[in-house]
Motif scaffolding. Structure first.
Motif, mmCIF file in Angstrom:
data_model
loop_
_atom_site.group_PDB
_atom_site.id
_atom_site.type_symbol
_atom_site.label_atom_id
_atom_site.label_comp_id
_atom_site.label_asym_id
_atom_site.label_seq_id
_atom_site.Cartn_x
_atom_site.Cartn_y
_atom_site.Cartn_z
ATOM 1 N N LEU A 87 8.344 3.312 12.051
ATOM 2 C CA LEU A 87 7.487 4.197 11.261
ATOM 3 C C LEU A 87 8.095 4.557 9.912
ATOM 4 C CD1 LEU A 87 6.178 6.576 14.050
ATOM 5 C CD2 LEU A 87 4.789 5.085 12.635
ATOM 6 N N ARG A 88 9.306 4.073 9.653
ATOM 7 C CA ARG A 88 10.020 4.409 8.418
ATOM 8 C C ARG A 88 10.154 5.929 8.257
ATOM 9 N NH1 ARG A 88 8.595 0.860 4.155
ATOM 10 N NH2 ARG A 88 9.412 2.493 2.802
ATOM 11 N N LEU A 89 10.570 6.571 9.341
ATOM 12 C CA LEU A 89 10.765 8.019 9.343
ATOM 13 C C LEU A 89 12.226 8.381 9.583
ATOM 14 C CD1 LEU A 89 7.640 9.276 11.339
ATOM 15 C CD2 LEU A 89 8.099 9.599 8.900
ATOM 16 N N LEU A 90 13.140 7.522 9.189
ATOM 17 C CA LEU A 90 14.559 7.782 9.396
ATOM 18 C C LEU A 90 15.017 8.969 8.555
ATOM 19 C CD1 LEU A 90 15.823 4.090 9.331
ATOM 20 C CD2 LEU A 90 15.788 5.601 11.320
ATOM 21 N N LEU A 132 6.614 -3.985 7.248
ATOM 22 C CA LEU A 132 6.678 -2.562 6.932
ATOM 23 C C LEU A 132 7.922 -2.206 6.120
ATOM 24 C CD1 LEU A 132 5.479 -0.939 10.300
ATOM 25 C CD2 LEU A 132 4.124 -1.727 8.346
ATOM 26 N N THR A 133 8.956 -2.986 6.217
ATOM 27 C CA THR A 133 10.189 -2.677 5.480
ATOM 28 C C THR A 133 10.011 -2.862 3.981
ATOM 29 O OG1 THR A 133 11.085 -4.932 5.676
ATOM 30 C CG2 THR A 133 11.595 -3.384 7.452
ATOM 31 N N ARG A 134 8.959 -3.568 3.570
ATOM 32 C CA ARG A 134 8.744 -3.855 2.142
ATOM 33 C C ARG A 134 7.665 -2.981 1.512
ATOM 34 N NH1 ARG A 134 11.298 -8.528 0.720
ATOM 35 N NH2 ARG A 134 12.063 -9.828 2.429
ATOM 36 N N SER A 153 3.663 5.357 -0.145
ATOM 37 C CA SER A 153 2.233 5.639 -0.118
ATOM 38 C C SER A 153 1.523 4.743 0.892
ATOM 39 C CB SER A 153 1.636 5.436 -1.511
ATOM 40 O OG SER A 153 0.235 5.601 -1.482
ATOM 41 N N SER A 154 1.879 3.469 0.924
ATOM 42 C CA SER A 154 1.267 2.542 1.878
ATOM 43 C C SER A 154 1.652 2.889 3.305
ATOM 44 C CB SER A 154 1.691 1.103 1.549
ATOM 45 O OG SER A 154 1.273 0.740 0.247
ATOM 46 N N MET A 155 2.923 3.302 3.525
ATOM 47 C CA MET A 155 3.366 3.688 4.867
ATOM 48 C C MET A 155 2.643 4.955 5.333
ATOM 49 S SD MET A 155 5.341 1.687 6.494
ATOM 50 C CE MET A 155 5.519 2.841 7.818
ATOM 51 N N ALA A 156 2.414 5.900 4.417
ATOM 52 C CA ALA A 156 1.718 7.134 4.783
ATOM 53 C C ALA A 156 0.297 6.837 5.253
ATOM 54 C CB ALA A 156 1.701 8.090 3.597
ATOM 55 N N ASP A 157 -0.307 5.788 4.708
ATOM 56 C CA ASP A 157 -1.648 5.400 5.123
ATOM 57 C C ASP A 157 -1.650 4.788 6.516
ATOM 58 O OD1 ASP A 157 -4.505 4.992 4.505
ATOM 59 O OD2 ASP A 157 -3.969 2.865 4.657
ATOM 60 N N ILE A 158 -0.535 4.171 6.892
ATOM 61 C CA ILE A 158 -0.427 3.529 8.213
ATOM 62 C C ILE A 158 -0.088 4.546 9.291
ATOM 63 C CG2 ILE A 158 0.996 1.931 9.566
ATOM 64 C CD1 ILE A 158 1.081 0.115 7.106
ATOM 65 N N ARG A 159 0.837 5.467 8.978
ATOM 66 C CA ARG A 159 1.273 6.461 9.969
ATOM 67 C C ARG A 159 0.122 7.386 10.360
ATOM 68 N NH1 ARG A 159 5.301 8.123 6.079
ATOM 69 N NH2 ARG A 159 7.029 6.633 6.093
ATOM 70 N N GLY A 160 -0.062 7.558 11.653
ATOM 71 C CA GLY A 160 -1.116 8.433 12.137
ATOM 72 C C GLY A 160 -2.490 7.830 12.044
#
Length: 605
Positions: A59-62, A80-82, A86-93
């Protein structure tokens, strides 16, 4: 489960590091795994194995000071590592949802559950107003929360632990995720609620065809829910494969050790007294425990502890003059005896009154009525210094050893303090006494100079046991003392307690909801429901011939650590234990018991 298509999640050679004093240290080493549509992958291992770090990496929440050093995390074809934040926030939840272990810390106590579900719908699905409220209600219905329309406007503290976890699942499902990460979602729950949550997750998974990454240290849960498993230890993958194959023929010694340590309900059928857990060395070889199987119960003597008609209630006050509006009937008319060298297990779900019973016996909570006698002495007749003196005979071991120890005090000082305060040792002799107590619980004397944070959970619990033994008690109240420990550490602590009982003739009031551990450790068992004992008797009779419906319900909910015996999926029960709150003028009914065997009593139902 579909495996012929591309996986939803594909992790390759993941390495996650934390910055330490000596530079970057690896917490997850070269982890690879895949999860397909409608598949459940369990990541299993003990504390510190890297399970949760793996989930946070995905989740890239380290936290600050941690990084993904190398590897790829492909979710539906995207690495997901790339991605930017903003893009990760759209995926999480949204496309990846997560359920955490403790729902009360994950929910906002100032917002109703309906508002919190609607918030997720607003952020990720653009729903507002009546549409969001209508969808929130549908989600509560979907996770089988009774009277969902009424409860939509309630706050998290008004829900039980199991119902709060259902709310978390509703929030997670709000955006119809493709992947659900469940991080120890049932660890803090009772066995009956755990069974409900596991069935609910599986049923909802079938409806949505989502992949599930299930993180746990409980091999019974793995057997119940997972298709495949990844076994981790200290950041490394020890073994991975189909659950049925891993349970039937584990190849790695560590996997065999984990499975070997799992308490199995029914393992004590032929034993007539508590028996230590078998142990296994690092190479997967069985070891005969050094714990003597000695029956220490002094049946020819008067009971050490006598509890008669114990009642503990808590007033609920309100209004301008703070008048009593109602009462919590936490313990109601509880009676039992406990002899020296005997273990009586007090079992039941959260809120049944187990812990309050233990605290009331020690007079840490003042009983409203009833009598507690220790070695013939009534505690109600004592106060002040005399009550403190009698408490020497009774000590308590709590569930969370870290919360029981002062983090600013060395463990040696923590053990020495009660000895010095109560005059049981002098400044000249206390160091020697502390060293002896530490060695008695299997720790070297030198660790007395260290602080609590420098120990593992199992070692901290040994320290708490050493502190309790320093008072030379005759009775120890163990309140969920092994519930928070990993399975192998749990076995070590139980074996230590049995060894000390054999050596010192200790009596244990063992408070727990873990039925498999209770079966191994107890001479007798008392089952509590809504503050009352509904069944009490010898362990073999209560487990082998349960008579009360609630006892049968508890036993049937225990997960079996064997995928081949995975229970047939049934409709999800949604019943909660009724509230123990009663009106101020409530008079409890007079109960009667019938005898079904020698010393085996059951409440009329």
């Amino acid at each position: 489960m579909t495996k012929d298509l591309s996986p939803i999640l594909d992790v390759r050679n993941l390495r996650t590091e934390f910055r330490g004093r000596d530079g970057w240290q690896s917490a997850v080493h070269d982890l690879s795994m895949q999860i397909h549509e409608n598949e459940t992958l369990a990541v299993v291992g003990e504390s510190g194995s890297g399970k949760s770090v793996t989930a946070l990496s995905i989740l890239r929440l380290l936290p600050p000071g941690a990084r993904i050093a190398r590897g790829s995390i492909s979710f539906e074809g995207q690495d997901l590592t790339r991605l930017d934040e903003s893009s990760m926030a759209d995926i999480r939840g949204n496309r990846i949802a997560m359920i955490f272990q403790e729902p009360m810390t994950s929910l906002n106590p100032t917002m109703t559950v309906g508002e919190q579900i609607a918030e997720s719908l607003s952020i990720h699905r653009g729903m507002t107003g009546r549409a969001a409220s209508s969808e929130a209600l549908a989600l509560l219905d979907r996770v089988r929360i009774p009277s969902a329309k009424r409860r939509l406007g309630e706050f998290p503290h008004q829900f039980s632990g199991g119902m709060r976890q259902r709310v978390m699942i509703a929030i997670a499902l709000a955006c119809r995720p493709r992947l659900l990460i469940a991080d120890e979602p049932t660890t803090a729950l009772d066995v009956t609620i755990q069974a409900q949550i596991l069935h609910l997750i599986k049923e909802l998974q079938d409806e949505e065809k989502m992949g599930v990454l299930f993180i746990t240290h409980d091999m019974g849960v793995v057997a119940e829910i997972a298709d495949r498993a990844v076994v981790m230890r200290r950041g490394d993958v020890m073994e991975t494969g189909d659950c049925r194959e891993i349970f039937a023929s584990p190849t790695h010694p560590y996997t065999r050790k984990l499975l070997f340590a799992v308490p199995r309900l029914g393992a004590m059928d032929s034993a007539d007294r508590p028996t230590p857990f078998p142990e296994m060395d690092e190479n997967g070889q069985a070891i005969t425990p050094a714990v003597p199987e000695v029956d220490t119960v002094q049946r020819d003597k008067e009971p050490l502890l006598q509890v008669r008609n114990l009642c503990t209630r808590f007033d609920i006050r309100g209004g301008l003059f703070r008048t009593v509006r109602g009462r919590v009937h936490a313990v109601e008319n509880v009676s039992f005896d406990l002899r020296a060298g005997e273990t009586l297990a007090l079992v039941g779900e959260s809120g049944c009154g187990k812990s309050t019973t233990g605290r009331s016996i020690l007079h840490l909570e003042k009983p409203r009525s009833g009598e507690v006698r220790i070695a013939g002495q009534s505690l109600a007749e004592l106060s002040g210094a005399r009550l403190q003196t009698e408490r020497y005979r009774m000590q308590m071991i709590f569930q969370d050893p870290f919360a029981s120890l002062d983090p600013r005090q060395t463990v040696g000082a923590a053990i020495a303090e009660p000895l010095l305060v109560h005059g049981l040792a002098s400044q000249k002799t206390v160091r020697k006494r502390v060293a002896m107590l530490l060695e008695q619980v299997g720790l070297p004397a030198a660790v007395g100079e260290r602080y609590p944070h420098e120990f593992s959970g199992g070692q901290r619990q040994r320290i708490c046991i050493a502190r309790a033994l320093g008072m030379e008690p005759q009775l120890i109240v163990a309140d969920e003392s092994v519930s928070a420990l990993d399975v192998s550490i749990k076995a070590q602590i139980v074996n230590l307690m049995l060894e000390l009982q054999a050596q010192l003739g200790l009596a244990y009031l063992f408070i727990s909801h873990d039925m498999a551990v209770v079966e191994r450790v107890s001479h007798r068992v008392a089952v509590m429901y809504l503050g009352e004992i509904v069944e009490i008797g010898p362990r073999a009779q209560v487990f082998g011939n349960p008579q009360h419906p609630y006892t049968r319900k508890l036993l049937s909910a225990v997960p079996v650590p064997d995928p081949a015996r995975r229970r047939v999926r049934q409709s999800i029960a949604t019943d909660e234990i009724p509230s123990p709150i009663r009106s101020a003028d409530y008079a409890p009914p007079i109960r009667s018991y019938y005898e079904v065997g020698e010393d085996h009593l059951v409440m009329e139902h």
